[in-house]
Write a protein that holds these residues in place. Structure first.
Motif, PDB file in Angstrom:
ATOM      1  N   LEU A  55       0.842  -1.202   0.000  1.00 44.16           N
ATOM      2  CA  LEU A  55       0.000   0.000   0.000  1.00 44.16           C
ATOM      3  C   LEU A  55       0.878   1.254   0.000  1.00 44.16           C
ATOM      4  N   TRP A  56       1.903   1.236   0.830  1.00 44.63           N
ATOM      5  CA  TRP A  56       2.794   2.382   0.951  1.00 44.63           C
ATOM      6  C   TRP A  56       3.487   2.658  -0.385  1.00 44.63           C
ATOM      7  N   LEU A  57       3.998   1.594  -1.008  1.00 42.47           N
ATOM      8  CA  LEU A  57       4.710   1.787  -2.281  1.00 42.47           C
ATOM      9  C   LEU A  57       3.747   2.260  -3.367  1.00 42.47           C
ATOM     10  N   THR A  58       2.479   1.759  -3.312  1.00 39.10           N
ATOM     11  CA  THR A  58       1.493   2.223  -4.287  1.00 39.10           C
ATOM     12  C   THR A  58       1.264   3.721  -4.142  1.00 39.10           C
ATOM     13  N   TRP A  60       3.331   5.856  -2.688  1.00 42.56           N
ATOM     14  CA  TRP A  60       4.594   6.586  -2.880  1.00 42.56           C
ATOM     15  C   TRP A  60       4.920   6.738  -4.360  1.00 42.56           C
ATOM     16  N   GLU A  61       4.821   5.600  -5.075  1.00 44.98           N
ATOM     17  CA  GLU A  61       5.215   5.613  -6.487  1.00 44.98           C
ATOM     18  C   GLU A  61       4.046   5.979  -7.396  1.00 44.98           C
ATOM     19  N   GLY A  62       2.835   5.634  -6.999  1.00 47.40           N
ATOM     20  CA  GLY A  62       1.671   5.914  -7.854  1.00 47.40           C
ATOM     21  C   GLY A  62       1.000   4.643  -8.322  1.00 47.40           C
ATOM     22  N   ILE A  63      -0.144   4.835  -8.983  1.00 48.58           N
ATOM     23  CA  ILE A  63      -0.972   3.709  -9.398  1.00 48.58           C
ATOM     24  C   ILE A  63      -0.269   2.865 -10.473  1.00 48.58           C
ATOM     25  N   PRO A 407      -2.080  -8.975 -12.831  1.00 49.84           N
ATOM     26  CA  PRO A 407      -1.838  -8.263 -11.571  1.00 49.84           C
ATOM     27  C   PRO A 407      -0.358  -8.270 -11.220  1.00 49.84           C
ATOM     28  N   THR A 408       0.109  -7.203 -10.582  1.00 52.43           N
ATOM     29  CA  THR A 408       1.481  -7.193 -10.065  1.00 52.43           C
ATOM     30  C   THR A 408       1.425  -7.588  -8.591  1.00 52.43           C
ATOM     31  N   ILE A 409       2.577  -7.700  -7.990  1.00 55.66           N
ATOM     32  CA  ILE A 409       2.655  -8.064  -6.576  1.00 55.66           C
ATOM     33  C   ILE A 409       1.979  -6.981  -5.722  1.00 55.66           C
ATOM     34  N   TYR A 410       1.907  -5.750  -6.255  1.00 52.61           N
ATOM     35  CA  TYR A 410       1.294  -4.654  -5.493  1.00 52.61           C
ATOM     36  C   TYR A 410      -0.220  -4.753  -5.488  1.00 52.61           C
ATOM     37  N   VAL A 412      -1.764  -7.594  -5.499  1.00 48.39           N
ATOM     38  CA  VAL A 412      -2.007  -8.649  -4.524  1.00 48.39           C
ATOM     39  C   VAL A 412      -1.787  -8.102  -3.113  1.00 48.39           C
ATOM     40  N   GLY A 413      -0.730  -7.305  -2.950  1.00 44.77           N
ATOM     41  CA  GLY A 413      -0.377  -6.793  -1.631  1.00 44.77           C
ATOM     42  C   GLY A 413      -1.450  -5.902  -1.034  1.00 44.77           C
ATOM     43  N   VAL A 414      -2.045  -5.045  -1.863  1.00 46.44           N
ATOM     44  CA  VAL A 414      -3.084  -4.153  -1.336  1.00 46.44           C
ATOM     45  C   VAL A 414      -4.316  -4.971  -0.946  1.00 46.44           C
ATOM     46  N   TYR A 415      -4.601  -6.008  -1.732  1.00 45.07           N
ATOM     47  CA  TYR A 415      -5.713  -6.895  -1.390  1.00 45.07           C
ATOM     48  C   TYR A 415      -5.424  -7.598  -0.059  1.00 45.07           C
ATOM     49  N   LEU A 416      -4.184  -8.041   0.094  1.00 45.77           N
ATOM     50  CA  LEU A 416      -3.772  -8.691   1.346  1.00 45.77           C
ATOM     51  C   LEU A 416      -3.924  -7.729   2.525  1.00 45.77           C
ATOM     52  N   PHE A 417      -3.600  -6.461   2.281  1.00 46.19           N
ATOM     53  CA  PHE A 417      -3.734  -5.458   3.333  1.00 46.19           C
ATOM     54  C   PHE A 417      -5.176  -5.408   3.847  1.00 46.19           C
ATOM     55  N   THR A 418      -6.152  -5.419   2.906  1.00 45.75           N
ATOM     56  CA  THR A 418      -7.547  -5.339   3.360  1.00 45.75           C
ATOM     57  C   THR A 418      -7.947  -6.609   4.099  1.00 45.75           C
ATOM     58  N   PHE A 419      -7.389  -7.760   3.697  1.00 47.62           N
ATOM     59  CA  PHE A 419      -7.667  -8.992   4.455  1.00 47.62           C
ATOM     60  C   PHE A 419      -7.155  -8.864   5.878  1.00 47.62           C
ATOM     61  N   GLY A 420      -5.920  -8.345   5.997  1.00 48.82           N
ATOM     62  CA  GLY A 420      -5.336  -8.164   7.322  1.00 48.82           C
ATOM     63  C   GLY A 420      -6.187  -7.236   8.166  1.00 48.82           C
TER      64      GLY A 420
END
Lengths: 454, 176
Positions: A55-58, A60-63, A407-410, A412-420
């Protein structure tokens, strides 16, 4: 007094008395956290932390970190948004619609289902906000602020803006509904506690006194809130479906979307309630309150809504052919046999075929099979949104701009964030709040428990 | 004796006994201060003679306010303050305003009614309720009779009446 037919199955088993209800539900609020709960929290917080990096990298770097391209401008983010909002439909449906229909079995599950709703809506709302790219400016784009704050007024002709109002109203009304129900139970815990816990639960209980006058007002409030929340819950996914239905994209531009999305939302919401409740009843030993009867009734709702969803898929397909519009026909053929055929057939298997297994009484009263099928339905409903969104977009009007979405790892990562986030919130709720509405369950103990003390 | 200070309490285990007891106590001329229960008892407001709550009226009025404010807001922003042609529609595209109007109606009705409920029932985070009996949030119903308002009947007679009506305990409670 309330009269319940003797042929009805008892809603509460184990010969519970009023005191037992208080004790059984307050037990895990007052006791030390169990190992299972701590492990669960560890996993949830771990997912939250890992996801936060993405989420942070998204942000920071953008969509551009996501797998989107100029053809597929919406993919995982909006898929996850619709999926989470859909899950967030069961709670208010159980507490509002089933209250209006006087379905007493709702009483054991409504508290946890409403909590699930609230957390799921928080997770859902994150995706459009993150997708803005600069969410800290989101207020200017989403809220009707005066022109001097930003550019212009927001556009009230846009379904995306209707969504802002629908989701925020749904969230806040559900939160209030849930909290009003919690007040008497917080008072119960307050009156059992001492010291700091008494002070905390005393503040949460808002000075509840249990007077007949207060209960009478409480019941009026619950009934009117249910009356308000029923059209609200139907409106929310209707408006979510407008995001697609009012566009001119083949595969989206269909009038069947509102009822079809609402049925799908209830379908996935009940599946998630089952997933969570099967674990919760085991972990907190609530088998006498959330019985096999409850699980069976929820499975019946899943058969009905799953069948509605199945009919909607077939109708959509038929209408695409019957319309005679080549673009519409192609969109649907591409869903079935195009490069995303596996997503389509996963959706069909999980959503249309698997819930039909619940016609067998053995399957719908089996806890293990129900748990597995509830996960299957949730996977299927995720694929449904993916299929609707990505396969309608990726082969657009000009073949030269056709593209694929990966999908990129990001993503997946943002989706994982919402699961957490979801599971962290749910586990904290399950430990510190009474997971079953004690006051409501007590009100049916005389008429609906095994031991009828006449 | 001062009012609202000294009470005699009848403790009941069963809600149906309680409902009959309330009728019995009221017909013998004793004024009931209030009844406290761990859960909503159906039919208790009828036997206590409580009028129907007017909260639905509050909800309706707040809902109306929501509808009106939502329509005024949208017409002002889209038609009066900054008119723009969007999708070839009229500036005041009334059908497109319905979803937001509906949502704001529900929002104001719900929050308005809950606000009125909180105020009328004196519910607030720093609220300190008078607890007649700690078990009323667990498993007992308590019928409270103010001794001062029923001074002419006499404490002993009230206690006997409560016992006769099925109370499992009869206690006294005084507040400062």
């Amino acid at each position: 007094m309330q009269v319940t037919s003797s042929v009805r199955e008892p809603l509460i088993t184990g010969g519970k008395t009023l005191k037992d209800v208080t004790h059984d539900i307050s037990r895990q609020v007052e006791g030390k956290p169990s190992i299972g709960w701590l492990l669960g929290l560890l996993v949830a917080v771990g997912a939250l932390g890992l996801g936060f990096i993405a989420l942070w990298l998204t942000l920071w770097e953008g969509i551009g970190m996501w797998g989107l391209n100029k053809t597929v401008g919406w993919a995982w983010d909006i898929t996850n948004f619709v999926w989470w909002v859909g899950i967030g439909h069961a709670g208010t449906l159980i507490s509002a619609v089933l209250l209006l229909f006087r379905q007493k079995w709702r009483m054991a599950i409504n508290r946890a289902a409403e909590a699930m709703t609230i957390f799921a809506v928080i997770c859902a709302a994150m995706f459009p906000i993150i997708h803005m790219g600069r969410p800290w400016l989101g207020a200017y784009w989403a809220l009707p602020l005066p022109n001097t704050f930003g550019s212009l007024w927001v556009n009230f002709n846009s379904p995306l803006l209707w969504d802002v109002f629908a989701i925020s109203t749904y969230f806040s009304v559900s939160l209030v509904f849930w909290y009003i129900g919690l007040i008497p139970d917080f008072a119960t815990i307050r009156d059992r506690a001492t010291g700091i816990r008494k002070a905390v639960y005393g503040a949460l209980a808002f000075g509840w006194d249990g007077a007949a006058k207060t209960w009478s007002r409480y019941e009026s409030v619950a009934l009117i809130l249910a009356g308000l929340a029923t059209p609200l819950v139907l409106s929310v996914h209707t408006i979510v479906s407008f995001d697609f239905a009012t566009s001119v994209i083949p595969g989206w531009h269909t009038t069947i979307f509102p009822p079809y999305f609402v049925a799908g939302a209830i379908f996935s919401g009940f599946a998630m309630v089952l997933t969570l409740m099967i674990v919760t009843r085991k972990l907190f030993k609530l088998e006498d309150y959330i019985t096999i009867g409850h699980i069976e009734l929820m499975n019946i709702v899943i058969i009905i809504t799953g069948s509605i969803v199945g009919i909607a898929y077939i109708t959509e397909f038929f209408i695409a052919w019957y319309s005679g519009v080549a673009a519409e026909q192609y969109a649907f053929m591409n869903r079935m046999f195009g490069p995303y055929w596996w997503a389509y057939w996963s959706m069909m298997t999980c959503n249309v075929i698997s819930p039909q297994l619940f016609w067998f009484k053995k399957i719908r009263t089996s806890i293990v099979l129900t748990f597995i099928l509830s996960l299957v339905v949730n996977i299927g409903m995720w694929f449904e949104r993916f299929v609707i969104i990505v396969t309608s977009l990726h082969r657009d009007f000009l073949p030269s701009s056709w593209a694929m979405f990966y999908p990129t790892i990001y993503d997946v990562g943002v989706y994982l964030f919402t699961f957490g986030l979801f599971f962290t919130c749910f586990l904290l709720f399950a430990k510190f709040f009474p997971v079953i509405n004690m006051a409501e369950v007590k009100s049916i103990i005389k008429s609906s428990s095994e031991k009828v003390n006449k | 004796m001062e009012r609202d200070k000294n009470f005699i309490l009848g403790v009941y285990d069963d809600e149906d006994v309680l409902l009959e007891a309330i009728t019995k106590v009221r017909t013998s001329g004793v004024k009931i201060h209030e009844v406290y229960s761990p859960f909503p008892v159906h039919g208790i407001d009828d036997v206590l003679g409580y009028k129907r709550s007017r909260l639905p009226i509050a909800a309706f009025l707040f809902g109306m306010l929501g509808t009106i404010l939502a329509l005024i807001m949208q017409f002002y922003m889209m038609k009066i303050d900054w008119p723009m042609i969007i999708g070839g529609k009229d500036y005041a595209a009334f059908p497109a305003f319905i979803p937001v109007t509906f949502e704001l109606t529900v929002l104001l009705a719900a929050f308005g009614m809950v606000g009125v409920f909180m105020i009328s029932s004196n519910l607030k985070p720093w609220g300190q309720p008078r607890i007649f009996d700690i078990r009323i949030t667990d498993d007992k119903h308590v019928l409270a009779v103010d001794l001062a308002t029923n001074a002419s009947i006499g404490e002993k007679n009230i206690a006997d009446l409560l016992k006769d009506s099925g109370a499992t305990e009869v206690n006294k409670k005084s507040f400062e």
